[in-house]
Design an enzyme around this catalytic site. Structure first.
Site, PDB file in Angstrom:
ATOM      1  N   ASP A  72       0.767  -1.256   0.000  1.00  0.00           N
ATOM      2  CA  ASP A  72       0.000   0.000   0.000  1.00  0.00           C
ATOM      3  C   ASP A  72       0.795   1.302   0.000  1.00  0.00           C
ATOM      4  OD1 ASP A  72      -1.975  -1.935   0.329  1.00  0.00           O
ATOM      5  OD2 ASP A  72      -2.382  -1.422   2.414  1.00  0.00           O
ATOM      6  N   LYS A  92      -6.601  -4.877  -2.834  1.00  0.00           N
ATOM      7  CA  LYS A  92      -7.167  -5.433  -1.607  1.00  0.00           C
ATOM      8  C   LYS A  92      -8.081  -4.397  -0.971  1.00  0.00           C
ATOM      9  CE  LYS A  92      -3.476  -4.451   1.749  1.00  0.00           C
ATOM     10  NZ  LYS A  92      -4.276  -3.690   2.676  1.00  0.00           N
ATOM     11  N   CYS A 103      -2.277  -1.976   8.009  1.00  0.00           N
ATOM     12  CA  CYS A 103      -2.196  -3.016   6.974  1.00  0.00           C
ATOM     13  C   CYS A 103      -0.940  -3.872   7.088  1.00  0.00           C
ATOM     14  CB  CYS A 103      -2.304  -2.386   5.593  1.00  0.00           C
ATOM     15  SG  CYS A 103      -3.920  -1.617   5.305  1.00  0.00           S
TER      16      CYS A 103
END
Length: 179
Positions: free
Chosen positions: A13, A75, A108
């Site tokens: 990310d 995701k 995350c």
């Protein structure tokens, strides 16, 4: 001990505006670019994740450029292990250990690392290749994950561990990345 034939890299990310506002973002991104280049040099499998890319935007250009032959896995759960495509890619790679990088360390990165630990993998967080908006959240995530069985390493430490010998073909190339 990390071995290049048993280790993969997960990039989590590093997207949009968030990537530019995490703690020490320029150094973090530069280190991550070096690690991705080294992983490619060593032939490590690389799994690249993007959280809700329609809303958060694309991976930052300097990182996307070095991930040129890898397709991102979108995701929506904070843990990548909540995405069947990621779990399938992890299993398909047939690695025992995963180097974990990305943002945010306390969300995350943390949840993905826990998910991989739960699946039975060895996890090493690359401390100078993870970040959060605050250093306190990053430090908390690394400490909590270490208590739960993850190892903490650094860019240089994991590279020299993976290379193992100054006579290795990859030594000079990796050395040039970190100097």
């Amino acid at each position: 001990m990390l071995r290049k034939d048993k280790t993969g890299l997960v990039v989590i990310d590093v997207q949009g505006k968030l990537a530019t506002i995490v703690h020490d973002s320029e150094v973090f991104i530069a280190n991550l670019v070096k690690l991705v280049k080294a992983a490619k040099l060593l032939g490590l499998p690389i799994l690249w994740l993007e959280q809700n890319p329609e809303k958060l935007g694309a991976t930052v250009p300097e990182l996307r450029e070095v991930l040129d032959r890898v397709e991102p896995i979108a995701k929506y759960s904070f843990s990548a292990c909540g995405e069947p495509a990621f779990v399938e890619a992890v299993k398909k790679a047939k690695m025992n250990s995963w180097l974990i990088t990305g943002i945010e360390a306390h969300i995350c990165v943390y949840q993905t690392a826990l998910g991989l630990l739960d699946l039975g993998y060895d996890v090493e967080l690359v401390s100078d290749c993870v970040s959060s908006r605050t250093i306190e959240n990053k430090d908390m995530a690394l400490a909590k994950l270490a208590r739960k069985g993850a190892e903490v390493t650094s860019l240089e430490m994991c590279l020299f561990e993976l290379i193992g010998d100054c006579r290795a073909d990859e030594f000079r190339g990796a050395l040039s990345l970190i100097k």
